[in-house]
Design a protein around this motif. Structure first.
Motif, short mmCIF file in Angstrom:
data_model
loop_
_atom_site.label_atom_id
_atom_site.label_comp_id
_atom_site.label_asym_id
_atom_site.label_seq_id
_atom_site.Cartn_x
_atom_site.Cartn_y
_atom_site.Cartn_z
N GLN A 86 0.82 -1.21 0.00
CA GLN A 86 0.00 0.00 0.00
C GLN A 86 0.86 1.28 0.00
N LEU A 87 1.77 1.35 -0.95
CA LEU A 87 2.64 2.52 -1.08
C LEU A 87 1.80 3.75 -1.40
N LYS A 88 2.12 4.87 -0.76
CA LYS A 88 1.40 6.11 -1.00
C LYS A 88 1.89 6.70 -2.32
N VAL A 89 0.94 6.99 -3.21
CA VAL A 89 1.25 7.54 -4.52
C VAL A 89 0.52 8.88 -4.67
N GLU A 90 1.29 9.96 -4.86
CA GLU A 90 0.71 11.28 -5.13
C GLU A 90 0.77 11.53 -6.62
N HIS A 91 -0.37 11.83 -7.22
CA HIS A 91 -0.47 12.06 -8.65
C HIS A 91 -0.21 13.55 -8.90
N LEU A 92 0.96 13.87 -9.45
CA LEU A 92 1.36 15.27 -9.61
C LEU A 92 0.69 15.92 -10.80
N MET A 100 3.23 11.95 -13.95
CA MET A 100 4.30 12.14 -12.98
C MET A 100 3.73 11.86 -11.59
N ARG A 101 4.49 11.07 -10.82
CA ARG A 101 4.05 10.64 -9.50
C ARG A 101 5.17 10.77 -8.49
N ILE A 102 4.79 10.93 -7.22
CA ILE A 102 5.73 10.81 -6.10
C ILE A 102 5.26 9.60 -5.30
N VAL A 103 6.18 8.67 -5.07
CA VAL A 103 5.85 7.46 -4.33
C VAL A 103 6.61 7.46 -3.02
N GLU A 104 5.90 7.24 -1.92
CA GLU A 104 6.52 7.11 -0.60
C GLU A 104 6.60 5.63 -0.25
N GLU A 121 7.46 3.50 -20.49
CA GLU A 121 8.82 3.80 -20.08
C GLU A 121 8.75 4.63 -18.81
N GLU A 122 9.73 4.46 -17.94
CA GLU A 122 9.73 5.18 -16.66
C GLU A 122 11.09 5.79 -16.39
N ILE A 123 11.07 6.94 -15.75
CA ILE A 123 12.29 7.57 -15.23
C ILE A 123 12.03 7.80 -13.75
N HIS A 124 12.98 7.38 -12.91
CA HIS A 124 12.87 7.49 -11.46
C HIS A 124 13.98 8.39 -10.93
N MET A 125 13.66 9.19 -9.94
CA MET A 125 14.67 9.97 -9.23
C MET A 125 14.40 9.84 -7.73
N VAL A 126 15.43 9.44 -7.00
CA VAL A 126 15.29 9.28 -5.56
C VAL A 126 15.42 10.67 -4.92
N ILE A 127 14.37 11.10 -4.29
CA ILE A 127 14.34 12.40 -3.61
C ILE A 127 14.89 12.25 -2.19
N VAL A 168 10.35 8.69 -4.03
CA VAL A 168 10.82 8.54 -5.41
C VAL A 168 9.88 9.29 -6.35
N LEU A 169 10.46 10.13 -7.19
CA LEU A 169 9.71 10.84 -8.23
C LEU A 169 9.75 9.97 -9.48
N ILE A 170 8.59 9.69 -10.06
CA ILE A 170 8.52 8.82 -11.23
C ILE A 170 7.75 9.51 -12.36
N SER A 171 8.36 9.51 -13.54
CA SER A 171 7.68 9.96 -14.76
C SER A 171 7.41 8.72 -15.60
N ILE A 172 6.19 8.58 -16.09
CA ILE A 172 5.77 7.40 -16.83
C ILE A 172 5.24 7.85 -18.20
N TYR A 173 5.78 7.24 -19.26
CA TYR A 173 5.31 7.51 -20.61
C TYR A 173 4.69 6.25 -21.18
N THR A 174 3.51 6.37 -21.77
CA THR A 174 2.88 5.24 -22.46
C THR A 174 2.40 5.71 -23.82
N GLU A 175 2.42 4.80 -24.79
CA GLU A 175 1.94 5.12 -26.14
C GLU A 175 0.43 5.31 -26.15
#
Length: 183
Positions: A86-92, A100-104, A121-127, A168-175
């Motif tokens: 049950q990871l907390k996901v904030e929809h930015l 773009m999401r922030i996951v705690e 495709e995803e790009i992650h950055m550890v905040i 973690v900040l995550i950007s997600i791209y889908t076709e």
């Protein structure tokens, strides 16, 4: 398309009168009134003149409302949970194909017991914190400021290996415009 309403809104926001638009473009006030009330559809050349008088790019006048800048204030974010932990996901914010999401991730939590795959495709950055990420045969530890990316169709897994909550900040791209949520 509601180009006329956009023209009127921009004109009023910039305190420009119809007469000023007409003086700059050479169009009649009656025609401009019909454009603004969507009773007539101007040609691209005419729209280009109107855009010039309003000092906006022509392309901006052609955007649909959902294609324009979308604003999500911090206190307006949608929050959900994901996975067994049950990871907390904030929809930015999102566009048609990007999200773009922030996951705690609390200490010891993960994206699931087994690696998972999905479209995109995803790009992650550890905040904040320390995580371990694995995709196929590749795996690495990441700390604050580190980033990584992958094609999400290959099974992947992320786990918080630190003593504090990882953010973690995550950007997600889908076709596709598929809005199913994955982490």
């Amino acid at each position: 398309m509601d180009i006329g309403s956009s023209i009127r809104a921009i004109r009023k926001r910039k305190n420009i009168t119809i007469a000023q638009i007409c003086e700059t473009t050479g169009l009649s006030q009656g025609f401009m009134s019909q454009v603004e009330t969507n009773k007539t559809s101007p040609s691209i050349a005419t729209l280009e003149n109107i855009a010039g008088a309003l000092k906006v790019p022509l392309a901006y006048l052609l955007l649909k409302k959902e294609e324009r800048m979308q604003i999500v204030r911090r206190n307006e974010r949608t929050v959900s949970t994901s996975g067994a932990d049950q990871l907390k996901v904030e929809h930015l914010s999102s566009t048609k194909n990007m999200r773009m999401r922030i996951v705690e991730m609390p200490p010891g939590s993960s994206t699931g017991d087994t690696p998972h795959a999905h479209e995109g495709e995803e790009i992650h950055m550890v905040i904040q914190g320390k995580i371990y990420a694995e995709q196929g045969e590749d795996g690495a530890e990441f700390g604050e400021g580190d980033s990584f990316s992958w094609n999400a169709c290959t099974p992947h897994f992320v786990k918080n290996i630190g003593d504090e909550t990882a953010i973690v900040l995550i950007s997600i791209y889908t076709e596709s415009e598929n809005r199913e949520e994955w982490i």
